[in-house]
Design a protein around this motif. Structure first.
Motif, PDB file in Angstrom:
ATOM      1  N   GLY A  35       0.699  -1.136   0.093  1.00 50.86           N
ATOM      2  CA  GLY A  35       0.027   0.031   0.175  1.00 50.86           C
ATOM      3  C   GLY A  35       0.851   1.387   0.122  1.00 50.86           C
ATOM      4  N   ARG A  36       2.138   0.949  -0.270  1.00 49.65           N
ATOM      5  CA  ARG A  36       2.898   2.291  -0.172  1.00 49.65           C
ATOM      6  C   ARG A  36       2.746   3.189   0.818  1.00 49.65           C
ATOM      7  N   ILE A  37       2.802   2.681   2.254  1.00 51.59           N
ATOM      8  CA  ILE A  37       2.624   3.521   3.410  1.00 51.59           C
ATOM      9  C   ILE A  37       3.538   2.966   4.498  1.00 51.59           C
ATOM     10  N   PHE A  38       4.293   2.180   4.150  1.00 54.98           N
ATOM     11  CA  PHE A  38       5.372   1.421   5.313  1.00 54.98           C
ATOM     12  C   PHE A  38       6.620   1.563   4.686  1.00 54.98           C
ATOM     13  N   ALA A  39       7.587   2.053   5.496  1.00 53.43           N
ATOM     14  CA  ALA A  39       8.999   2.248   4.911  1.00 53.43           C
ATOM     15  C   ALA A  39       9.781   2.717   6.116  1.00 53.43           C
ATOM     16  N   GLY A  40      11.108   2.528   6.036  1.00 53.24           N
ATOM     17  CA  GLY A  40      12.114   2.615   7.049  1.00 53.24           C
ATOM     18  C   GLY A  40      12.609   4.395   7.026  1.00 53.24           C
ATOM     19  N   GLY A  41      11.952   5.091   6.250  1.00 54.56           N
ATOM     20  CA  GLY A  41      12.414   6.592   6.257  1.00 54.56           C
ATOM     21  C   GLY A  41      13.177   6.672   5.323  1.00 54.56           C
ATOM     22  N   ALA A  42      13.023   7.957   4.279  1.00 52.45           N
ATOM     23  CA  ALA A  42      13.743   8.458   3.397  1.00 52.45           C
ATOM     24  C   ALA A  42      15.502   8.408   3.640  1.00 52.45           C
ATOM     25  N   SER A  43      15.564   8.958   5.044  1.00 49.03           N
ATOM     26  CA  SER A  43      17.216   9.240   5.342  1.00 49.03           C
ATOM     27  C   SER A  43      17.839   7.905   5.678  1.00 49.03           C
ATOM     28  N   LEU A  44      16.941   6.872   5.945  1.00 46.31           N
ATOM     29  CA  LEU A  44      17.926   5.519   6.091  1.00 46.31           C
ATOM     30  C   LEU A  44      18.334   4.919   4.884  1.00 46.31           C
ATOM     31  N   ARG A  45      19.738   5.070   4.560  1.00 53.68           N
ATOM     32  CA  ARG A  45      20.177   4.736   3.268  1.00 53.68           C
ATOM     33  C   ARG A  45      21.121   3.583   3.320  1.00 53.68           C
ATOM     34  N   PRO A  46      21.495   2.595   2.078  1.00 49.77           N
ATOM     35  CA  PRO A  46      22.451   1.702   2.278  1.00 49.77           C
ATOM     36  C   PRO A  46      24.060   2.276   2.546  1.00 49.77           C
ATOM     37  N   MET A  47      24.691   1.956   3.409  1.00 50.86           N
ATOM     38  CA  MET A  47      25.976   2.507   3.366  1.00 50.86           C
ATOM     39  C   MET A  47      27.280   1.599   2.805  1.00 50.86           C
ATOM     40  N   HIS A  48      26.800   0.528   2.235  1.00 48.53           N
ATOM     41  CA  HIS A  48      27.849  -0.393   1.817  1.00 48.53           C
ATOM     42  C   HIS A  48      28.026  -0.282   0.272  1.00 48.53           C
ATOM     43  N   ALA A  49      28.868  -1.156  -0.352  1.00 47.85           N
ATOM     44  CA  ALA A  49      29.120  -0.948  -1.669  1.00 47.85           C
ATOM     45  C   ALA A  49      27.951  -1.580  -2.619  1.00 47.85           C
ATOM     46  N   GLY A  50      26.821  -2.194  -2.180  1.00 46.79           N
ATOM     47  CA  GLY A  50      25.765  -2.563  -2.888  1.00 46.79           C
ATOM     48  C   GLY A  50      25.327  -4.001  -2.558  1.00 46.79           C
ATOM     49  N   GLY A  51      24.156  -4.356  -2.702  1.00 47.88           N
ATOM     50  CA  GLY A  51      23.673  -5.817  -2.661  1.00 47.88           C
ATOM     51  C   GLY A  51      22.517  -5.789  -1.696  1.00 47.88           C
ATOM     52  N   VAL A  52      21.763  -6.845  -1.778  1.00 46.86           N
ATOM     53  CA  VAL A  52      20.483  -6.912  -0.936  1.00 46.86           C
ATOM     54  C   VAL A  52      20.741  -7.293   0.407  1.00 46.86           C
ATOM     55  N   LEU A  53      19.650  -6.633   1.375  1.00 46.46           N
ATOM     56  CA  LEU A  53      19.702  -6.966   2.695  1.00 46.46           C
ATOM     57  C   LEU A  53      18.476  -7.707   3.004  1.00 46.46           C
ATOM     58  N   ALA A  54      18.586  -8.996   3.258  1.00 47.41           N
ATOM     59  CA  ALA A  54      17.300  -9.746   3.440  1.00 47.41           C
ATOM     60  C   ALA A  54      17.506 -10.745   4.748  1.00 47.41           C
ATOM     61  N   GLY A  55      16.676 -10.793   5.796  1.00 48.83           N
ATOM     62  CA  GLY A  55      16.879 -11.757   6.836  1.00 48.83           C
ATOM     63  C   GLY A  55      16.000 -11.394   7.980  1.00 48.83           C
ATOM     64  N   PRO A  56      15.649 -12.552   9.041  1.00 49.66           N
ATOM     65  CA  PRO A  56      14.870 -12.067   9.964  1.00 49.66           C
ATOM     66  C   PRO A  56      15.582 -10.722  10.991  1.00 49.66           C
ATOM     67  N   ALA A  57      14.708 -10.264  11.720  1.00 51.94           N
ATOM     68  CA  ALA A  57      15.123  -9.305  12.453  1.00 51.94           C
ATOM     69  C   ALA A  57      15.634  -9.724  14.035  1.00 51.94           C
ATOM     70  N   VAL A  58      16.839  -9.277  14.449  1.00 53.89           N
ATOM     71  CA  VAL A  58      16.867  -9.300  15.787  1.00 53.89           C
ATOM     72  C   VAL A  58      16.864  -7.782  16.182  1.00 53.89           C
ATOM     73  N   THR A  59      16.057  -7.399  17.106  1.00 58.85           N
ATOM     74  CA  THR A  59      15.998  -5.802  17.351  1.00 58.85           C
ATOM     75  C   THR A  59      16.595  -5.459  18.558  1.00 58.85           C
TER      76      THR A  59
END
Length: 224
Positions: A35-59
């Motif tokens: 629904g385009r209403i969930f996001a981690g915020g536009a300021s939260l950006r990838p800092m690494h060289a590139g590639g997908v992040l995927a996995g279960p959360a440890v909070t």
């Protein structure tokens, strides 16, 4: 139970096969399916060289500028987990740097998300180990606590529960709740297939644009 200073287990994790399937989809398509209403915020950006992040959360719920509980989370996370930290978006002190990311990678952790700042940015930027953060500062962290591990957290309004799926790419970060994952995957994969087919049509010069004027007329746009 000590509210504000405790370490809890992850009761259940998003299955590895579900993580793998989602890792093949663009975050944008998953976002559309939600629904385009969930996001981690536009300021939260990838800092690494590139590639997908995927996995279960440890909070981690951290006191701003303090990374004691993040260290604990890195030590108890399982291979394939993503350690995600609610540092309140505080950018004065970095919560991780090169040594902590090296430790995380050596343990098989899938990536780190910091709703806050990092340092050693050049080393992180040169690495393929996924790191998302809101900023960079040379000023280091404190290690006094308090904080909590494996409790519900929020990043710019996006709620993350322990074990939920964290998915990130160059467009940003999104969280998929475990109980909604199959439905969201079905919708997101259909969206991805439709966009792939549309790109093939564009490449062939088959890209009807009548819908633009039709929409403008329906909305009462003058001069169309």
């Amino acid at each position: 139970m000590s509210i504000g200073f405790r370490v809890l287990p992850v009761e259940r994790r998003i299955p590895a096969d579900v993580v793998e399937r989602f890792s093949q989809l663009p975050v944008a398509n998953v976002s559309d399916a939600m629904g385009r209403i969930f996001a981690g915020g536009a300021s939260l950006r990838p800092m690494h060289a590139g590639g997908v992040l995927a996995g279960p959360a440890v909070t981690v719920k951290a006191r701003p500028g303090d990374n004691l509980m993040l260290h604990k989370a890195l030590d108890i996370a399982q291979p394939g987990d993503v350690v995600v930290v609610d540092g309140a978006g505080h950018l004065t002190n970095a919560l991780i740097g090169e040594m902590m990311t090296a430790h995380a990678e050596s343990r098989g952790i899938a990536g780190i998300v910091i709703w806050g700042a990092i340092r050693d940015a050049a080393a992180i930027r040169a690495s393929s180990f996924p790191v998302f953060a809101a900023g960079v500062t040379h000023r280091g962290p404190y290690k006094d606590g308090p904080g909590e591990v494996n409790v519900p957290i929020a990043i710019d309004g996006m709620v993350i529960n322990p074990g939920d799926l964290l998915l990130g790419d160059d467009d940003g970060l999104i969280c998929v709740a475990m109980d909604d994952a199959e439905d969201i995957y079905t919708k997101a994969s259909a969206k991805h297939a439709a966009e792939t087919a549309q790109l093939e049509k564009i490449a062939r010069g088959e890209n009807p644009r009548a819908w633009v004027d039709e929409t403008l007329k329906r909305l009462g746009c003058e001069g169309v």
